[in-house]
Design a protein around this motif. Structure first.
Motif, mmCIF file in Angstrom:
data_model
loop_
_atom_site.group_PDB
_atom_site.id
_atom_site.type_symbol
_atom_site.label_atom_id
_atom_site.label_comp_id
_atom_site.label_asym_id
_atom_site.label_seq_id
_atom_site.Cartn_x
_atom_site.Cartn_y
_atom_site.Cartn_z
ATOM 1 N N UNK A 1 39.102 38.888 50.929
ATOM 2 C CA UNK A 1 39.079 37.608 50.226
ATOM 3 C C UNK A 1 38.645 37.828 48.788
ATOM 4 N N UNK A 2 39.595 37.894 47.879
ATOM 5 C CA UNK A 2 39.291 38.051 46.446
ATOM 6 C C UNK A 2 38.339 39.210 46.195
ATOM 7 N N UNK A 3 38.592 40.357 46.820
ATOM 8 C CA UNK A 3 37.600 41.432 46.763
ATOM 9 C C UNK A 3 37.388 42.015 45.378
ATOM 10 N N UNK A 4 38.358 41.847 44.475
ATOM 11 C CA UNK A 4 38.184 42.465 43.158
ATOM 12 C C UNK A 4 37.917 41.441 42.059
ATOM 13 N N UNK A 5 37.919 40.150 42.402
ATOM 14 C CA UNK A 5 37.842 39.126 41.346
ATOM 15 C C UNK A 5 36.540 39.158 40.576
ATOM 16 N N UNK A 6 35.456 39.551 41.238
ATOM 17 C CA UNK A 6 34.170 39.506 40.557
ATOM 18 C C UNK A 6 33.878 40.808 39.825
ATOM 19 N N UNK A 7 34.825 41.725 39.843
ATOM 20 C CA UNK A 7 34.565 43.040 39.254
ATOM 21 C C UNK A 7 35.301 43.203 37.924
ATOM 22 N N UNK A 8 34.786 44.117 37.084
ATOM 23 C CA UNK A 8 35.497 44.482 35.865
ATOM 24 C C UNK A 8 36.840 45.091 36.226
ATOM 25 N N UNK A 9 37.778 45.014 35.265
ATOM 26 C CA UNK A 9 39.140 45.475 35.542
ATOM 27 C C UNK A 9 39.159 46.920 36.036
ATOM 28 N N UNK B 1 26.686 28.358 37.411
ATOM 29 C CA UNK B 1 28.059 28.365 36.915
ATOM 30 C C UNK B 1 28.172 29.004 35.544
ATOM 31 N N UNK B 2 27.034 29.300 34.919
ATOM 32 C CA UNK B 2 27.101 29.857 33.579
ATOM 33 C C UNK B 2 27.249 31.368 33.591
ATOM 34 N N UNK B 3 27.163 31.943 34.772
ATOM 35 C CA UNK B 3 27.264 33.393 34.860
ATOM 36 C C UNK B 3 28.631 33.819 34.354
ATOM 37 N N UNK B 4 28.644 34.663 33.352
ATOM 38 C CA UNK B 4 29.894 35.115 32.774
ATOM 39 C C UNK B 4 30.363 36.346 33.533
ATOM 40 N N UNK B 5 31.611 36.727 33.329
ATOM 41 C CA UNK B 5 32.079 37.922 34.025
ATOM 42 C C UNK B 5 31.237 39.133 33.658
ATOM 43 N N UNK B 6 30.631 39.068 32.487
ATOM 44 C CA UNK B 6 29.785 40.191 32.084
ATOM 45 C C UNK B 6 28.685 40.469 33.081
ATOM 46 N N UNK B 7 28.084 39.387 33.551
ATOM 47 C CA UNK B 7 26.911 39.578 34.386
ATOM 48 C C UNK B 7 27.249 39.473 35.850
ATOM 49 N N UNK B 8 28.415 38.917 36.132
ATOM 50 C CA UNK B 8 28.669 38.491 37.497
ATOM 51 C C UNK B 8 28.521 39.619 38.497
ATOM 52 N N UNK B 9 29.077 40.786 38.163
ATOM 53 C CA UNK B 9 29.065 41.834 39.167
ATOM 54 C C UNK B 9 27.721 42.545 39.208
ATOM 55 N N UNK B 10 26.882 42.278 38.238
ATOM 56 C CA UNK B 10 25.666 43.086 38.167
ATOM 57 C C UNK B 10 24.411 42.402 38.691
ATOM 58 N N UNK B 11 24.340 41.071 38.556
ATOM 59 C CA UNK B 11 23.093 40.458 39.004
ATOM 60 C C UNK B 11 23.146 40.170 40.488
ATOM 61 N N UNK B 12 22.010 40.353 41.146
ATOM 62 C CA UNK B 12 21.986 40.062 42.574
ATOM 63 C C UNK B 12 22.000 38.559 42.793
ATOM 64 N N UNK B 13 22.322 38.142 43.991
ATOM 65 C CA UNK B 13 22.362 36.729 44.310
ATOM 66 C C UNK B 13 21.009 36.098 44.034
ATOM 67 N N UNK B 14 21.032 34.859 43.567
ATOM 68 C CA UNK B 14 19.764 34.210 43.239
ATOM 69 C C UNK B 14 19.243 33.384 44.398
ATOM 70 N N UNK B 15 19.876 33.535 45.540
ATOM 71 C CA UNK B 15 19.442 32.772 46.707
ATOM 72 C C UNK B 15 18.105 33.321 47.221
ATOM 73 N N UNK B 16 17.436 32.523 48.068
ATOM 74 C CA UNK B 16 16.161 33.000 48.582
ATOM 75 C C UNK B 16 16.336 34.358 49.236
#
Lengths: 295, 572, 317
Positions: free
Chosen positions: B466-474, A3-18
């Motif tokens: 489903x929220x396709x752009x929410x995780x992306x930069x503006x 839950x600490x993933x900020x929008x900064x990193x969210x789109x860039x890091x791959x999923x941490x799941x197995x």
């Protein structure tokens, strides 16, 4: 995702799941830490001994070659002699073949059937899942050494049954790991996407899930191998494992136990052999990236 | 010493793994904050804005280190502090408000203990004095039941309240500087307004010096006196807020401002297209009877958990939802967290089986569960998920991912398939060489394009988004929206576009449905959003979207209480 | 409270069901044995009449399901049959041996748990330091060392060479402290060896996992010292996983006692079981297996209940 993933990193890091890092291959060998490298050397050494050792062993394992029992280490008998005056080096080499061979075969059986059953439970209907989980959860509640004792009492300790015993003792653990991996994967969006697309269950299990399970399952396989080595040696040590005239490393310790008072190499060296093998495996597995949780 | 409360000069932060090839995260960043002012640090993913903020606390995340420069807070050289003094620095001088209060509170301890912890441990106050002060802060932050809320555990308090409690924790020691790190990003828009308003009032009342880290220009416009724009660890532009946001001089800042305001422009364009399209449709409609809807949903009720005797699931997420998607239309579904909008997407896709209700695709009854749907129907409805990377199997190449639907639905093989893959990549504006890559090697925007391409491969009639752009930069999100509009024009696709983001809906949809607590409260054409006769919740939702002008916050709706009791349930 | 009670009852019911399944597994395996239990018990030279009589007495001519139900009801009422080898009631044999095994297990737990927790918490507190790395690698190696190596080397050094402790004598009735220490030190230490390492590693992992949570970073950012973060922030959240780690590690003990009781000729239940295997004494074997499985389940159950009780989300509902 944390839950600490900020929008900064969210789109860039791959999923941490197995499985997320499963594709990162090739770099592993280079980045293996020192303890892992030591472990690798120890494991490779024992595998090599088991494979080519018997070709270069100086004596037949059963040959009495010295009239001195519990002989010390010497040029002629680098590991001394045992309680009958047999060459310990040759006996350890052949013993290692039994230990490594049996444990490897049993671990392969346990991990492979655990993975297949785990996938099966995840993709098939509720009843199959319920029955498999209940049964294997019950099996896991019988401590593996205890289970092995029951099996040996019922079926004896011929090699095929020892193999079966070891594999059965550890299949439940492998199933549990495989199943939790598969359950995690089955809620991944890419698996859902495949399902919505109309893919069959077999495709989902083999193409979408299995490739992402292989790395953690390999690490688990290593742990299972280590526990099987410990268990089989323990059984032989109790006289319930590999039966004479054949002898694995555990049997060697047992038959030479009377040399313990004098600190004879015949009893210490096989024990150290088992320890180096299991410690090596453990060091190696621990240093691999993406280790599954405990066994 | 100086009138500047904070002075950062030539700050440099690098990754510390390999000394020879250390990547630079923050390059020679300098700024000052005068006493009593609010400075905003603006940037997108990877801009280094949080890294800079944490450096003011003398903290770097694992794997990073400060390689140069100086940081001065209230006359103290932060980088020269020893480990004991750092603790004291954080207890007295600088306070930090994290993005997600829900994650920042320890779930196993009472709120009061956490709020007063450092003031008591650091002997700034006695325990009783600290408690009194905390209650006073709770009251001034308009928290309900200020005397007792501290006795609760974090999970017993709503998200917006937790964010305010976190602010109270920060203000316990009357710090010289408060760092706000995206403090409202995780909140729903209607909650965000409340929290922002409380923050602003508090800052003004106390004359707090603050650093406000955000990616949201509209939010920044409400609070900051000055802004610093960061990109890839470098300062691109700085100056008074309205000057920078109004007349940006730097090219990067201009692109940021354009992405934030650009949607309005796209939106206007889209409206025209929609009108043109509807004219076309109705023109054809004159010849034959009115076109049957592509998808119609009637009385949909769905949820999770055990089903009771009457067929209701124990946790109902959707209640009696009806909607219609026109052929070639784009229906926007707006809702906040807990509105049931994701369940709607999953029910339409057949992942969640509804308890009641019927679905029809092109007039034909659609089976509730995807397992029962014939492959042809499955092909006609494709879904694109929110998390672009979770939706792509990391073990497979892009070509493999795209080839599956081609093989499954059309039995394509060999060169025919490869050509189709190449054309699909063209369609989503990805280079054909991407086919050989695997998802972990792609950026967020590229992954979402691959997801779209995979959906397109099935040649669907309808795509569920489903929220396709929410995780992306503006900017990345705006590009995806543009692509989707283009695809719709060229291929005659229909969308069900599910989002919490009103401006994204405006940019792409021509009809809207507003969900609240699992029920449809409003629906109609896009202009319904600006219709004074719309449902009060719709108006609230729209009016809560921050606008990039100063004074918007003051004009925003006063309270949510206006909406009546239904609204209050939602705050858990 | 209601929620917790219901959860705990649910776990209890699940454990009971599992134990029932275990009994099916154990019974099935031990009844599949090739050859006849009566024949085995009486040896090759027994007359057919004697074998037939014993078969009747043991109820071996009944169908398997009836025998299972018989056995199960006997087990539940505390009379799991008679030993094949000496004809004594199994319950009497167990009653004599079980307290000894429990004493050994308790001594091991008392020694190992505090040591393991201390090392685990220290390693987590000084994560990444020399101390942490040394502890981690040592623990890693210790886990993999077979009990028989530890025990035999221990005997060689401390009993044979140094003569500090006794290798094989147990003063069972009212031992003095000195006698107790002389007798129990080596078996307990041999058991502790792997268990401590396992437990310390899992404790460390549980705490480090909590330290990676955002609330731990938040605590650091508001000026809480590292040791305080570990003790007052991470630890309360790690109680569940740590208790789980302790339970799992102690369950490793169950297997370990087999070797250790044999080497030290300790009159416990594990030794009884090994002897039962040698004599194919099925009633004793079955009962011992059930006791060990029940012990495992009991440990897991306790860990589960602790985890439930330590979770404020459940506690305060």
């Amino acid at each position: 995702m944390s839950p600490f993933v900020t929008p900064e990193t969210r789109s860039e890091i791959p999923a941490t799941k197995p499985g997320a890092a499963a594709t990162v291959t090739g770099r592993k060998r280079k980045s293996l830490p020192l303890s892992g490298r030591i472990g690798l050397v120890m494991v490779l050494f024992w595998v090599a001994v088991a494979l080519v050792g018997p070709l270069i062993a100086p004596h037949a394992p059963g040959a009495v070659v010295s009239n001195k029992v519990f002989g010390p280490m010497s040029l002629r008998f680098p590991m001394g002699t045992d309680y009958l005056g047999r060459d310990m080096l040759s006996r350890v080499i052949f013993g290692a073949q039994y230990t490594v061979g049996l444990a490897l075969a049993a671990a392969v059986m346990a991990s492979a059937s655990g993975t297949v059953l785990g996938l099966l439970a995840t993709i098939s209907g509720r009843w199959v899942e319920e029955i498999l989980s209940r049964l294997l959860d019950a099996l896991i509640c019988v401590p593996s050494t205890i289970f092995a004792l029951v099996m040996v009492a019922a079926f004896g300790s011929s090699l095929p049954f020892l193999l079966l015993t070891a594999a059965l003792s550890y299949v439940a653990g492998a199933f549990r790991i495989a199943r939790s991996l598969a359950v995690n994967l089955s809620v991944q969006e890419y698996v859902q996407a495949a399902r919505v697309r109309g893919e069959g269950r077999l495709h989902i299990a083999c193409v979408e899930m299995l490739p992402n399970m292989i790395h953690p399952m390999l690490a688990d396989f290593g742990l299972r191998f280590m526990f099987i080595v410990l268990m089989l040696s323990g059984l032989s040590f109790l006289g319930l494992g590999v039966q004479p005239p054949a002898a694995d490393l555990g049997s060697l310790i047992r038959e030479n136990l009377s040399g313990l008072d004098n600190g004879a190499p015949a009893v210490l060296l096989p024990a150290i052999a088992v320890a180096t093998l299991t410690i090596g495996v453990n060091l190696l597995i621990d240093s691999l990236p993406q280790r599954g949780d405990d066994a | 010493m100086s009138s500047h409360q904070v002075r950062v000069s030539n700050l440099r932060v690098v990754t510390s793994d390999a000394a020879d090839r250390a990547a630079v995260l923050v390059k020679d960043v300098s700024f000052t904050i005068p006493r009593g002012e609010v400075l905003a640090l603006i940037g997108e993913s990877g801009s280094g804005k949080t890294t800079v903020a944490l450096a003011l606390l003398g903290h770097t995340r694992a794997g990073c280190r400060i390689a140069g420069g100086s940081i001065e807070v209230a006359g103290t050289d932060v980088l020269a502090l020893g480990s004991r003094q750092i603790l004291d620095h954080r207890r007295r001088r600088v306070a930090y408000i994290a993005q997600s209060a829900a994650a920042a509170f320890n779930p196993a301890r009472r709120i009061m203990d956490q709020v007063t912890e450092t003031t008591v441990v650091g002997r700034l106050m006695t325990r009783n004095a600290a408690r009194e002060k905390a209650v006073e802060l709770f009251r001034s932050l308009a928290l309900p039941d200020p005397h007792r809320i501290g006795e609760r555990y974090p999970h017993q308090v709503s998200g917006g309240q937790l964010q305010r409690l976190l602010a109270a924790m920060a203000l316990m020691s009357d710090p010289e500087l408060v760092i706000f790190d995206e403090p409202t990003t995780a909140l729903d828009v209607t909650t965000q307004v409340e929290v922002l308003r409380e923050f602003k009032r508090l800052i003004q009342e106390r004359g707090t010096t603050a650093l406000y880290v955000s990616h949201d220009l509209a939010v920044v416009a409400q609070l900051a006196d000055r802004v610093v724009v960061l990109n890839s660890g470098e300062v691109r532009e700085s100056g008074p807020t309205m000057r920078v946001l109004g007349t940006p001089t730097d090219s990067y800042t201009r692109s940021l401002v354009a992405a934030a305001t650009g949607r309005e422009a796209v939106c206007a364009l889209r409206r025209e297209v929609a009108i043109a399209a509807s004219v076309g449709v109705s023109g054809r409609g004159d010849l034959s009877e009115p076109l049957e809807p592509l998808l119609s949903v009637d009385g949909l009720t769905a949820g999770y958990g055990k089903v009771d005797a009457e067929g209701f699931p124990s946790a109902i997420a959707l209640r009696d939802v009806s909607l219609v998607v026109k052929r070639g239309g784009a229906l926007g579904v707006i809702g906040e967290s807990g509105s049931g909008k994701s369940t709607l997407a999953r029910a339409l896709a057949g992942i969640v089986a509804p308890a009641f209700g019927t679905l029809r695709l092109e007039g034909q009854l659609l089976e509730a569960r995807m397992e029962r749907r014939p492959r042809k129907q499955l092909r006609r409805i494709q879904i694109v998920f929110q998390h672009a990377d979770a939706a792509l199997n990391p073990a497979h190449t892009v070509a493999h991912i795209l080839s599956r639907p081609l093989k499954l639905y059309f039995g394509m093989h060999g060169t025919e398939r490869n050509e189709r893959i190449a054309r699909l990549l063209d369609l989503v504006h990805l280079d054909r060489s991407m086919a050989a890559r695997r998802p972990p090697e792609l950026s967020g925007g590229q992954k979402q394009r691959v997801n779209l391409a995979r959906a397109l491969a099935a040649e669907p009639a309808l795509i569920l988004c489903d929220e396709v752009t929410s995780a992306l930069d503006a900017a990345v999100g705006a590009a995806i929206l543009e692509l989707m509009a283009e695809l719709r024009r060229e291929l005659g696709l229909s969308y069900v576009f599910i989002s919490h983001d009103v401006s994204a809906i405006r940019a792409i949809c021509d009809e809207v449905t507003v969900l609240y607590a699992g029920q449809v409260v409003d629906s109609g054409p896009l202009r319904r959003l600006d219709d004074p006769a719309a449902h009060p919740y719709t108006r609230l939702l729209v009016s809560c979207v921050p606008e990039m002008r100063s004074g918007w916050l003051e004009d925003a709706p006063a309270t949510l209480g206006q909406l009546g009791t239904a609204r209050l349930d939602a705050s858990r | 409270m209601q929620v917790i009670l219901r959860l705990i009852l649910k776990r209890l019911a699940a454990a009971a069901l599992t134990l029932l399944l275990v009994s099916v597994i154990v019974f099935t395996i031990t009844s599949l044995l090739p050859g006849d239990a009566a024949q085995t018990a009486l040896g090759q030279n027994a007359t057919p009449a004697a074998v037939a009589a014993l078969r009747l007495k043991l109820g071996l001519d009944e169908p398997a399901i009836l025998r299972y139900l018989h056995w199960l009801s006997g087990l539940l009422s505390g009379h799991p049959g008679y030993s094949y080898s000496d004809g004594l009631p199994v319950s009497a044999l167990i009653a004599k041996r079980l307290p000894e095994s429990l004493l050994l297990a308790a001594a091991t737990a008392v020694v190992s748990v505090p040591i393991a927790l201390t090392f685990g918490i220290l390693a987590a507190m000084y994560r990444g330091s020399m101390l942490d790395r040394t502890l981690s690698t040592t623990a890693l190696a210790m886990v993999a060392v077979p009990e028989f190596l530890v025990a035999t080397v221990g005997v060689l050094i401390f009993a044979v060479k140094l003569r500090w402790v006794s290798a094989l004598t147990f003063e069972l009735d009212h031992p003095s402290l000195r006698e107790f220490l002389r007798g129990y030190t080596l078996p307990v230490l041999s058991l502790c060896f792997a268990v401590v390492a396992q437990m310390a590693r899992m404790t460390r992992a549980a705490i480090v996992d909590q330290l990676r949570q955002p609330y731990a970073e938040m605590a650091a950012l508001k000026g809480v010292s590292t040791s305080r973060i570990v003790l007052t922030h991470a630890l309360p959240n790690a109680v569940g996983p740590i208790v789980n780690a302790i339970a799992l590690s102690l369950s490793f003990l169950l297997g370990g006692t087999i070797i250790v009781e044999t080497i030290f000729d300790y009159p416990g239940i594990a030794r009884l079981m090994v002897d039962a295997v040698s004599y194919r004494d099925m009633p004793v074997l079955q009962t011992c297996a059930m006791i060990f499985s029940a012990a495992y389940l009991g440990l897991v159950l306790i860990a589960d209940v602790c985890a439930i009780l330590s979770n404020p989300k459940l506690r305060r509902q």
